[in-house]
Design a protein around this motif. Sequence first.
Motif, PDB file in Angstrom:
ATOM      1  N   SER A  37       0.828  -1.205   0.000  1.00 56.82           N
ATOM      2  CA  SER A  37       0.000   0.000   0.000  1.00 56.82           C
ATOM      3  C   SER A  37       0.866   1.260   0.000  1.00 56.82           C
ATOM      4  O   SER A  37       0.614   2.203  -0.762  1.00 56.82           O
ATOM      5  N   ALA A  38       1.881   1.280   0.847  1.00 58.22           N
ATOM      6  CA  ALA A  38       2.755   2.453   0.954  1.00 58.22           C
ATOM      7  C   ALA A  38       3.520   2.713  -0.336  1.00 58.22           C
ATOM      8  O   ALA A  38       3.871   3.853  -0.640  1.00 58.22           O
ATOM      9  N   ARG A  39       3.766   1.667  -1.095  1.00 54.27           N
ATOM     10  CA  ARG A  39       4.503   1.803  -2.360  1.00 54.27           C
ATOM     11  C   ARG A  39       3.570   1.821  -3.569  1.00 54.27           C
ATOM     12  O   ARG A  39       3.983   1.508  -4.687  1.00 54.27           O
ATOM     13  N   ASN A  40       2.318   2.191  -3.331  1.00 55.84           N
ATOM     14  CA  ASN A  40       1.339   2.349  -4.422  1.00 55.84           C
ATOM     15  C   ASN A  40       1.245   1.097  -5.292  1.00 55.84           C
ATOM     16  O   ASN A  40       1.196   1.184  -6.517  1.00 55.84           O
ATOM     17  N   ASN A  41       1.209  -0.053  -4.647  1.00 54.54           N
ATOM     18  CA  ASN A  41       1.119  -1.331  -5.367  1.00 54.54           C
ATOM     19  C   ASN A  41       2.237  -1.495  -6.394  1.00 54.54           C
ATOM     20  O   ASN A  41       2.063  -2.156  -7.408  1.00 54.54           O
ATOM     21  N   PHE A  42       3.371  -0.870  -6.114  1.00 49.40           N
ATOM     22  CA  PHE A  42       4.552  -0.948  -6.986  1.00 49.40           C
ATOM     23  C   PHE A  42       4.223  -0.565  -8.425  1.00 49.40           C
ATOM     24  O   PHE A  42       4.637  -1.219  -9.380  1.00 49.40           O
ATOM     25  N   ASP A  43       3.475   0.540  -8.561  1.00 51.97           N
ATOM     26  CA  ASP A  43       3.066   0.998  -9.889  1.00 51.97           C
ATOM     27  C   ASP A  43       4.089   1.909 -10.554  1.00 51.97           C
ATOM     28  O   ASP A  43       3.824   2.491 -11.598  1.00 51.97           O
ATOM     29  N   GLY A  44       5.250   2.053  -9.960  1.00 43.13           N
ATOM     30  CA  GLY A  44       6.294   2.893 -10.543  1.00 43.13           C
ATOM     31  C   GLY A  44       6.393   4.266  -9.905  1.00 43.13           C
ATOM     32  O   GLY A  44       7.372   4.980 -10.116  1.00 43.13           O
ATOM     33  N   THR A  45       5.403   4.664  -9.124  1.00 40.36           N
ATOM     34  CA  THR A  45       5.491   5.917  -8.389  1.00 40.36           C
ATOM     35  C   THR A  45       6.153   5.626  -7.044  1.00 40.36           C
ATOM     36  O   THR A  45       6.223   4.482  -6.603  1.00 40.36           O
ATOM     37  N   LYS A 126     -20.028   2.119   6.491  1.00 41.66           N
ATOM     38  CA  LYS A 126     -19.788   3.373   5.769  1.00 41.66           C
ATOM     39  C   LYS A 126     -19.371   4.500   6.707  1.00 41.66           C
ATOM     40  O   LYS A 126     -18.441   5.248   6.406  1.00 41.66           O
ATOM     41  N   ALA A 127     -20.039   4.613   7.840  1.00 46.72           N
ATOM     42  CA  ALA A 127     -19.719   5.701   8.778  1.00 46.72           C
ATOM     43  C   ALA A 127     -18.270   5.616   9.241  1.00 46.72           C
ATOM     44  O   ALA A 127     -17.572   6.636   9.306  1.00 46.72           O
ATOM     45  N   LEU A 128     -17.806   4.412   9.548  1.00 44.74           N
ATOM     46  CA  LEU A 128     -16.419   4.250   9.996  1.00 44.74           C
ATOM     47  C   LEU A 128     -15.432   4.429   8.841  1.00 44.74           C
ATOM     48  O   LEU A 128     -14.449   5.157   8.966  1.00 44.74           O
ATOM     49  N   LEU A 129     -15.690   3.772   7.741  1.00 41.40           N
ATOM     50  CA  LEU A 129     -14.776   3.839   6.600  1.00 41.40           C
ATOM     51  C   LEU A 129     -14.631   5.264   6.070  1.00 41.40           C
ATOM     52  O   LEU A 129     -13.555   5.652   5.607  1.00 41.40           O
ATOM     53  N   SER A 130     -15.680   6.048   6.179  1.00 41.74           N
ATOM     54  CA  SER A 130     -15.637   7.440   5.718  1.00 41.74           C
ATOM     55  C   SER A 130     -14.736   8.300   6.597  1.00 41.74           C
ATOM     56  O   SER A 130     -14.335   9.390   6.186  1.00 41.74           O
ATOM     57  N   LYS A 131     -14.421   7.836   7.788  1.00 43.61           N
ATOM     58  CA  LYS A 131     -13.561   8.586   8.700  1.00 43.61           C
ATOM     59  C   LYS A 131     -12.074   8.400   8.388  1.00 43.61           C
ATOM     60  O   LYS A 131     -11.247   9.167   8.875  1.00 43.61           O
ATOM     61  N   LEU A 132     -11.736   7.374   7.594  1.00 43.78           N
ATOM     62  CA  LEU A 132     -10.324   7.163   7.263  1.00 43.78           C
ATOM     63  C   LEU A 132      -9.753   8.399   6.582  1.00 43.78           C
ATOM     64  O   LEU A 132     -10.421   9.010   5.745  1.00 43.78           O
ATOM     65  N   PRO A 133      -8.512   8.767   6.914  1.00 46.03           N
ATOM     66  CA  PRO A 133      -7.907   9.909   6.225  1.00 46.03           C
ATOM     67  C   PRO A 133      -7.660   9.591   4.754  1.00 46.03           C
ATOM     68  O   PRO A 133      -7.647   8.426   4.356  1.00 46.03           O
ATOM     69  N   LYS A 134      -7.455  10.623   3.960  1.00 42.43           N
ATOM     70  CA  LYS A 134      -7.147  10.434   2.535  1.00 42.43           C
ATOM     71  C   LYS A 134      -5.953   9.483   2.428  1.00 42.43           C
ATOM     72  O   LYS A 134      -4.940   9.669   3.085  1.00 42.43           O
ATOM     73  N   GLY A 135      -6.105   8.465   1.614  1.00 39.00           N
ATOM     74  CA  GLY A 135      -5.041   7.474   1.456  1.00 39.00           C
ATOM     75  C   GLY A 135      -5.013   6.427   2.558  1.00 39.00           C
ATOM     76  O   GLY A 135      -4.137   5.572   2.583  1.00 39.00           O
ATOM     77  N   GLY A 136      -5.979   6.493   3.479  1.00 38.01           N
ATOM     78  CA  GLY A 136      -6.037   5.525   4.566  1.00 38.01           C
ATOM     79  C   GLY A 136      -6.306   4.126   4.035  1.00 38.01           C
ATOM     80  O   GLY A 136      -6.903   3.952   2.978  1.00 38.01           O
ATOM     81  N   THR A 137      -5.840   3.131   4.783  1.00 38.26           N
ATOM     82  CA  THR A 137      -5.943   1.742   4.341  1.00 38.26           C
ATOM     83  C   THR A 137      -6.532   0.876   5.438  1.00 38.26           C
ATOM     84  O   THR A 137      -6.075   0.919   6.581  1.00 38.26           O
ATOM     85  N   LEU A 138      -7.516   0.076   5.075  1.00 42.45           N
ATOM     86  CA  LEU A 138      -8.090  -0.919   5.976  1.00 42.45           C
ATOM     87  C   LEU A 138      -7.473  -2.265   5.633  1.00 42.45           C
ATOM     88  O   LEU A 138      -7.470  -2.670   4.470  1.00 42.45           O
ATOM     89  N   ILE A 139      -6.946  -2.944   6.637  1.00 41.20           N
ATOM     90  CA  ILE A 139      -6.374  -4.279   6.445  1.00 41.20           C
ATOM     91  C   ILE A 139      -7.195  -5.247   7.277  1.00 41.20           C
ATOM     92  O   ILE A 139      -7.282  -5.110   8.496  1.00 41.20           O
ATOM     93  N   ASN A 140      -7.803  -6.210   6.597  1.00 36.34           N
ATOM     94  CA  ASN A 140      -8.665  -7.166   7.281  1.00 36.34           C
ATOM     95  C   ASN A 140      -8.090  -8.573   7.178  1.00 36.34           C
ATOM     96  O   ASN A 140      -8.221  -9.233   6.155  1.00 36.34           O
ATOM     97  N   THR A 141      -7.447  -9.025   8.250  1.00 35.20           N
ATOM     98  CA  THR A 141      -7.010 -10.415   8.317  1.00 35.20           C
ATOM     99  C   THR A 141      -7.855 -11.162   9.344  1.00 35.20           C
ATOM    100  O   THR A 141      -7.502 -12.256   9.765  1.00 35.20           O
ATOM    101  N   ALA A 142      -8.968 -10.545   9.717  1.00 38.36           N
ATOM    102  CA  ALA A 142      -9.927 -11.187  10.624  1.00 38.36           C
ATOM    103  C   ALA A 142     -10.875 -12.006   9.746  1.00 38.36           C
ATOM    104  O   ALA A 142     -10.440 -12.776   8.911  1.00 38.36           O
ATOM    105  N   ARG A 143     -12.147 -11.834   9.904  1.00 39.38           N
ATOM    106  CA  ARG A 143     -13.149 -12.513   9.083  1.00 39.38           C
ATOM    107  C   ARG A 143     -13.744 -11.500   8.113  1.00 39.38           C
ATOM    108  O   ARG A 143     -14.012 -10.354   8.478  1.00 39.38           O
TER     109      ARG A 143
END
Length: 160
Positions: A37-45, A126-143
């Motif tokens: 995520s931090a490396r923009n999916n290795f897209d060259g940027t 939606k209410a929670l996900l909308s609070k993420l900052p710009k570029g924020g990332t949710l990682i779900n290794t739960a269920r």
Amino acid sequence: DNIDLKATEAKGITSMNTPGQNANAVAELVFGMMLVSARNNFDGTSGFELVNRSIAFYGFGAVARAVNKLATGFGMKSYAYDPFIPADKIKEMGAEPVASVEGLFEHQYVSLHVPLTDQTKESINKALLSKLPKGGTLINTARYEVVHEADMCEVMKARP
């Protein structure tokens, strides 16, 4: 929650809950996802560094604590909410306690480490996900059921 214990017992198969046994493997997966995520999916940027970024954990069990150990090595700031662990213990284990699930979504990364229960099912909405900052990332290794999928898709369409 995804093994039919009665069926295994009827067939003479022993099933066990072994919490923490794969904690390091899952922690490495979480960290790998953050690096991609931090490396923009290795897209060259160029992307960005993780140092001084923040990660927030929903649930602070063995996996989250293993991720926290890696995050500390990268110079990240950690926050955690776990309704079953007192705030002073969370702090003692290396993260800043957060008073509610909502407070987690102010941080760059939110990593989910909760079981599937009536309380957690589709609780990431939606209410929670909308609070993420710009570029924020949710990682779900739960269920996967912890995240309200339709809400997530809606937020992703609204915030490319």
